[in-house]
Structures are given as structure tokens and as C-alpha cells.
Design a protein around this motif. Structure first.
Motif, PDB file in Angstrom:
ATOM      1  N   MET A  46       0.833  -1.204   0.000  1.00 32.06           N
ATOM      2  CA  MET A  46       0.000   0.000   0.000  1.00 32.06           C
ATOM      3  C   MET A  46       0.864   1.249   0.000  1.00 32.06           C
ATOM      4  O   MET A  46       0.632   2.183  -0.786  1.00 32.06           O
ATOM      5  CB  MET A  46      -0.943   0.008   1.204  1.00 32.06           C
ATOM      6  CG  MET A  46      -1.878   1.213   1.255  1.00 32.06           C
ATOM      7  SD  MET A  46      -3.021   1.299  -0.158  1.00 32.06           S
ATOM      8  CE  MET A  46      -4.205   0.009   0.310  1.00 32.06           C
ATOM      9  N   PHE A  47       1.858   1.295   0.871  1.00 33.03           N
ATOM     10  CA  PHE A  47       2.729   2.470   0.912  1.00 33.03           C
ATOM     11  C   PHE A  47       3.469   2.649  -0.413  1.00 33.03           C
ATOM     12  O   PHE A  47       3.636   3.782  -0.890  1.00 33.03           O
ATOM     13  CB  PHE A  47       3.720   2.361   2.067  1.00 33.03           C
ATOM     14  CG  PHE A  47       3.115   2.596   3.417  1.00 33.03           C
ATOM     15  CD1 PHE A  47       2.600   3.838   3.756  1.00 33.03           C
ATOM     16  CD2 PHE A  47       3.052   1.578   4.357  1.00 33.03           C
ATOM     17  CE1 PHE A  47       2.036   4.066   5.013  1.00 33.03           C
ATOM     18  CE2 PHE A  47       2.491   1.790   5.605  1.00 33.03           C
ATOM     19  CZ  PHE A  47       1.977   3.027   5.935  1.00 33.03           C
ATOM     20  N   ALA A  48       3.913   1.558  -1.018  1.00 38.33           N
ATOM     21  CA  ALA A  48       4.611   1.651  -2.308  1.00 38.33           C
ATOM     22  C   ALA A  48       3.688   2.189  -3.390  1.00 38.33           C
ATOM     23  O   ALA A  48       4.095   3.001  -4.235  1.00 38.33           O
ATOM     24  CB  ALA A  48       5.176   0.288  -2.707  1.00 38.33           C
ATOM     25  N   ALA A  49       2.431   1.747  -3.378  1.00 34.32           N
ATOM     26  CA  ALA A  49       1.463   2.227  -4.373  1.00 34.32           C
ATOM     27  C   ALA A  49       1.191   3.714  -4.190  1.00 34.32           C
ATOM     28  O   ALA A  49       1.111   4.472  -5.160  1.00 34.32           O
ATOM     29  CB  ALA A  49       0.167   1.423  -4.270  1.00 34.32           C
ATOM     30  N   VAL A  50       1.046   4.146  -2.938  1.00 36.00           N
ATOM     31  CA  VAL A  50       0.824   5.564  -2.674  1.00 36.00           C
ATOM     32  C   VAL A  50       2.021   6.380  -3.157  1.00 36.00           C
ATOM     33  O   VAL A  50       1.863   7.440  -3.775  1.00 36.00           O
ATOM     34  CB  VAL A  50       0.568   5.804  -1.172  1.00 36.00           C
ATOM     35  CG1 VAL A  50       0.563   7.299  -0.850  1.00 36.00           C
ATOM     36  CG2 VAL A  50      -0.754   5.171  -0.743  1.00 36.00           C
ATOM     37  N   ALA A  51       3.222   5.889  -2.918  1.00 31.56           N
ATOM     38  CA  ALA A  51       4.427   6.616  -3.350  1.00 31.56           C
ATOM     39  C   ALA A  51       4.465   6.762  -4.867  1.00 31.56           C
ATOM     40  O   ALA A  51       4.852   7.827  -5.380  1.00 31.56           O
ATOM     41  CB  ALA A  51       5.678   5.891  -2.855  1.00 31.56           C
ATOM     42  N   ARG A  52       4.063   5.736  -5.597  1.00 30.04           N
ATOM     43  CA  ARG A  52       4.048   5.829  -7.063  1.00 30.04           C
ATOM     44  C   ARG A  52       3.054   6.888  -7.521  1.00 30.04           C
ATOM     45  O   ARG A  52       3.314   7.650  -8.465  1.00 30.04           O
ATOM     46  CB  ARG A  52       3.715   4.467  -7.676  1.00 30.04           C
ATOM     47  CG  ARG A  52       4.827   3.444  -7.566  1.00 30.04           C
ATOM     48  CD  ARG A  52       4.560   2.223  -8.422  1.00 30.04           C
ATOM     49  NE  ARG A  52       3.425   1.444  -7.951  1.00 30.04           N
ATOM     50  CZ  ARG A  52       3.515   0.461  -7.057  1.00 30.04           C
ATOM     51  NH1 ARG A  52       4.687   0.150  -6.516  1.00 30.04           N
ATOM     52  NH2 ARG A  52       2.436  -0.213  -6.697  1.00 30.04           N
ATOM     53  N   ILE A  53       1.903   6.948  -6.867  1.00 33.07           N
ATOM     54  CA  ILE A  53       0.887   7.947  -7.218  1.00 33.07           C
ATOM     55  C   ILE A  53       1.416   9.355  -6.933  1.00 33.07           C
ATOM     56  O   ILE A  53       1.283  10.262  -7.760  1.00 33.07           O
ATOM     57  CB  ILE A  53      -0.417   7.661  -6.445  1.00 33.07           C
ATOM     58  CG1 ILE A  53      -1.099   6.402  -7.021  1.00 33.07           C
ATOM     59  CG2 ILE A  53      -1.360   8.854  -6.474  1.00 33.07           C
ATOM     60  CD1 ILE A  53      -2.232   5.864  -6.176  1.00 33.07           C
ATOM     61  N   VAL A  54       2.016   9.544  -5.763  1.00 32.93           N
ATOM     62  CA  VAL A  54       2.534  10.869  -5.409  1.00 32.93           C
ATOM     63  C   VAL A  54       3.596  11.321  -6.405  1.00 32.93           C
ATOM     64  O   VAL A  54       3.602  12.485  -6.843  1.00 32.93           O
ATOM     65  CB  VAL A  54       3.100  10.850  -3.972  1.00 32.93           C
ATOM     66  CG1 VAL A  54       3.806  12.168  -3.666  1.00 32.93           C
ATOM     67  CG2 VAL A  54       1.994  10.596  -2.953  1.00 32.93           C
ATOM     68  N   ARG A  55       4.481  10.411  -6.782  1.00 37.37           N
ATOM     69  CA  ARG A  55       5.558  10.775  -7.708  1.00 37.37           C
ATOM     70  C   ARG A  55       5.034  11.167  -9.086  1.00 37.37           C
ATOM     71  O   ARG A  55       5.694  11.898  -9.825  1.00 37.37           O
ATOM     72  CB  ARG A  55       6.541   9.609  -7.866  1.00 37.37           C
ATOM     73  CG  ARG A  55       7.449   9.396  -6.672  1.00 37.37           C
ATOM     74  CD  ARG A  55       8.646   8.524  -7.049  1.00 37.37           C
ATOM     75  NE  ARG A  55       8.252   7.218  -7.552  1.00 37.37           N
ATOM     76  CZ  ARG A  55       8.107   6.134  -6.799  1.00 37.37           C
ATOM     77  NH1 ARG A  55       8.317   6.214  -5.486  1.00 37.37           N
ATOM     78  NH2 ARG A  55       7.762   4.979  -7.335  1.00 37.37           N
ATOM     79  N   ALA A  56       3.836  10.700  -9.423  1.00 33.81           N
ATOM     80  CA  ALA A  56       3.309  10.907 -10.772  1.00 33.81           C
ATOM     81  C   ALA A  56       2.667  12.269 -10.973  1.00 33.81           C
ATOM     82  O   ALA A  56       2.401  12.654 -12.111  1.00 33.81           O
ATOM     83  CB  ALA A  56       2.287   9.815 -11.103  1.00 33.81           C
ATOM     84  N   VAL A  57       2.393  13.008  -9.884  1.00 30.93           N
ATOM     85  CA  VAL A  57       1.618  14.241 -10.013  1.00 30.93           C
ATOM     86  C   VAL A  57       2.282  15.385  -9.257  1.00 30.93           C
ATOM     87  O   VAL A  57       3.150  15.180  -8.405  1.00 30.93           O
ATOM     88  CB  VAL A  57       0.173  14.048  -9.500  1.00 30.93           C
ATOM     89  CG1 VAL A  57      -0.555  13.005 -10.338  1.00 30.93           C
ATOM     90  CG2 VAL A  57       0.160  13.638  -8.023  1.00 30.93           C
ATOM     91  N   ASP A  58       1.833  16.605  -9.568  1.00 29.59           N
ATOM     92  CA  ASP A  58       2.360  17.784  -8.895  1.00 29.59           C
ATOM     93  C   ASP A  58       1.278  18.496  -8.091  1.00 29.59           C
ATOM     94  O   ASP A  58       1.284  19.718  -7.950  1.00 29.59           O
ATOM     95  CB  ASP A  58       3.000  18.743  -9.895  1.00 29.59           C
ATOM     96  CG  ASP A  58       2.028  19.224 -10.964  1.00 29.59           C
ATOM     97  OD1 ASP A  58       0.846  18.803 -10.932  1.00 29.59           O
ATOM     98  OD2 ASP A  58       2.437  20.028 -11.821  1.00 29.59           O
ATOM     99  N   VAL A  59       0.324  17.716  -7.560  1.00 24.74           N
ATOM    100  CA  VAL A  59      -0.702  18.248  -6.660  1.00 24.74           C
ATOM    101  C   VAL A  59      -0.631  17.464  -5.353  1.00 24.74           C
ATOM    102  O   VAL A  59      -0.099  16.355  -5.310  1.00 24.74           O
ATOM    103  CB  VAL A  59      -2.119  18.133  -7.278  1.00 24.74           C
ATOM    104  CG1 VAL A  59      -2.221  18.942  -8.563  1.00 24.74           C
ATOM    105  CG2 VAL A  59      -2.493  16.673  -7.513  1.00 24.74           C
ATOM    106  N   PRO A  60      -1.154  18.028  -4.255  1.00 26.51           N
ATOM    107  CA  PRO A  60      -1.117  17.300  -2.978  1.00 26.51           C
ATOM    108  C   PRO A  60      -1.917  16.006  -3.054  1.00 26.51           C
ATOM    109  O   PRO A  60      -2.971  15.938  -3.696  1.00 26.51           O
ATOM    110  CB  PRO A  60      -1.757  18.278  -1.989  1.00 26.51           C
ATOM    111  CG  PRO A  60      -1.685  19.607  -2.637  1.00 26.51           C
ATOM    112  CD  PRO A  60      -1.757  19.368  -4.109  1.00 26.51           C
ATOM    113  N   VAL A  61      -1.425  14.982  -2.376  1.00 30.30           N
ATOM    114  CA  VAL A  61      -2.097  13.686  -2.307  1.00 30.30           C
ATOM    115  C   VAL A  61      -2.317  13.322  -0.845  1.00 30.30           C
ATOM    116  O   VAL A  61      -1.404  13.428  -0.018  1.00 30.30           O
ATOM    117  CB  VAL A  61      -1.266  12.589  -2.987  1.00 30.30           C
ATOM    118  CG1 VAL A  61      -1.923  11.212  -2.806  1.00 30.30           C
ATOM    119  CG2 VAL A  61      -1.098  12.887  -4.479  1.00 30.30           C
ATOM    120  N   THR A  62      -3.535  12.911  -0.533  1.00 31.07           N
ATOM    121  CA  THR A  62      -3.840  12.349   0.775  1.00 31.07           C
ATOM    122  C   THR A  62      -4.180  10.877   0.571  1.00 31.07           C
ATOM    123  O   THR A  62      -4.777  10.503  -0.450  1.00 31.07           O
ATOM    124  CB  THR A  62      -4.984  13.104   1.461  1.00 31.07           C
ATOM    125  OG1 THR A  62      -5.275  12.479   2.729  1.00 31.07           O
ATOM    126  CG2 THR A  62      -6.244  13.135   0.634  1.00 31.07           C
TER     127      THR A  62
END
Length: 250
Positions: free
Chosen positions: A64-80
Motif C-alpha cells: 500500500m505504501f509503495a502504491a501511494v508513493a508511485r501515485i505521489v511521484r506521478a503528479v504535482d498536486v497534494p495527495v492524501t
């Protein structure tokens, strides 16, 4: 991206203009939502779990943490990130692992998937206070309140709406005192959103469901922010299923 930037998006909004947070399940869906102009994103545990091949509530924390990290790296907006109940991790470790993903917010729920029960209010408030102490102001905490979920047994919620509202308010006030930035009374009827917001005194997160009120309607009803759970992933997979059937019969 910072928690302060995400926090600011929750305040000063018009009643019919809630913060709408699409729920990406992987890096590509995150890029699509960000490119469409959404100011922030909220990963759903159900959608991410399904994309990884797991049932909601059974994804190993590392995945789960790895998946969240991939999502965060893909965009330039805040992610929760929806991190369920925090995977039993001590508050300090949980905060460190969230920070390592780059996410600046999290959902922490107060229900137990396995037993269908609610966590003791005081114990959950203590847990949120520990997370806040470990994170300082570097994390936006969205405290989920599960009293409106079917089958959840609480300290007095039951199935009576007035009792559910009373328990949700009690929990929300305790979570606010513990340092939560907003509350998420998942599946609360739209007609009680304004009361919950007024009595708890924090921005309220509502979930948009198929056939239910639109995000703007939920905003007018009292929600400051709107998320979709795993609904957007399910809609996408329905389209894939239709495509598969079309290919099979072509």
C-alpha cells in the motif's frame, strides 16, 4: 506539496463548491485526474487494493505504501492517502512511512473490517493525538467516523439516525480535540451533513456514490470536501469489462 497547502483547500469554500478529491488507484489514473485540473487527490484503499489484486482491507502495508508513493511521484498536486486504520503501526512509524511516500494527508478509520465493530472512542482519540504529536503540522488528518456504516456496532449508535448522529458528533469532537483537521462520517445521510459540520466544528468529508447527490449537492448540504471511495475505480473497471465483452464477441 505541503500539508498546509492541502489544509488551505478545505477552508473558505462556497457552499456549492466543495473540495473534490478524485481517487486514483495507480500512477496513470493520478496523472489523468491531475491533468483534468483537480487541485488535490485522495487515494482510496479499495481501488488501490483491487489494482494490486487484494480485497479491501487485506493489502500488505508495504504494498500500500509503495502504491501511494508511485501515485505521489506521478503528479504535482497534494495527495492524501487512505491508510485504513493505520495497519497497527505505532504512530511515529506510521507518520514516517507516510512522509516517505510524499503524501501530505491521510485517512484513519475508527472501524474494524474484521469484526464490524467501532473502535473505542477514547482509544481512537488517543491514537489520533499520537499521530498528530508525531507529525506536527506536516500531515493533514482526516478522521473517519464509521457509525453510519451498516452493521457497525458502537457505544450507542445502533440503527437509529438520531443516535448515530449523536455518536458521530461525540466522536468528531473527541477527534477534533485530538488534532484531526477534518472528519469523514462515511455514508452519513446528506440531510445530517450540515448538523455534523456545525456541531463538530471541522470540515466534513462526504462520499459521492452512484445515484446519490452530486459533489456540488453534497457541498450545499454541508460537506467541505467530497471523495469517492473505490467508486471511480469500479466505474473504470466496468468500462474495461464492457470492452472485454466487446472484444470477445467481435
Amino acid at each position: 506539496m505541503t500539508a498546509a497547502a492541502l489544509r488551505a483547500l478545505h477552508h473558505g469554500r462556497a457552499a456549492d463548491d466543495p473540495l473534490v478529491l478524485p481517487g486514483p488507484w495507480d500512477a496513470e489514473s493520478a496523472r489523468i485526474f491531475a491533468a483534468a485540473g483537480f487541485a488535490a487527490l485522495a487515494t482510496p484503499s479499495a481501488g488501490v487494493s483491487a489494482s494490486l489484486g487484494y480485497a479491501d482491507g487485506s493489502t500488505p502495508p508495504d504494498e500500500m505504501f509503495a502504491a501511494v508513493a508511485r501515485i505521489v511521484r506521478a503528479v504535482d498536486v497534494p495527495v492524501t492517502a487512505d491508510l485504513e486504520a493505520g495497519y497497527g503501526l505505532p504512530a511515529k512509524e506510521l507518520v514516517e512511512r507516510i512522509a516517505a511516500t510524499g503524501a501530505v494527508g491521510c485517512n484513519i478509520e475508527d472501524g474494524d473490517h474484521r469484526t464490524g465493530t467501532l473502535t473505542d472512542t477514547g482509544r481512537q482519540a488517543d491514537r489520533l493525538a499520537e499521530i498528530r504529536a508525531a507529525a506536527g503540522d506536516a500531515l493533514l488528518i482526516n478522521a473517519r467516523i464509521d457509525v453510519f456504516l451498516p452493521g457497525r456496532a458502537g457505544s450507542g449508535g445502533g440503527t437509529d439516525l438520531a443516535a448515530q448522529v449523536a455518536e458521530a458528533v461525540d466522536r468528531g469532537l473527541r477527534y477534533a480535540a485530538a488534532g484531526a483537521d477534518c472528519v469523514y462520517p462515511i455514508l452519513a445521510p446528506p440531510e445530517v451533513l450540515r448538523e455534523l459540520a456545525d456541531r463538530i466544528g471541522l470540515p466534513v468529508n462526504a462520499i459521492a456514490v452512484p445515484g446519490g447527490p452530486s459533489p456540488r449537492e453534497l457541498g450545499a448540504a454541508g460537506a467541505s470536501r467530497v471523495t469517492f471511495g473505490g467508486g471511480l475505480h469500479r466505474r473504470a473497471m466496468t468500462a474495461v469489462q464492457a470492452m472485454a465483452e466487446e472484444l470477445r464477441t467481435a
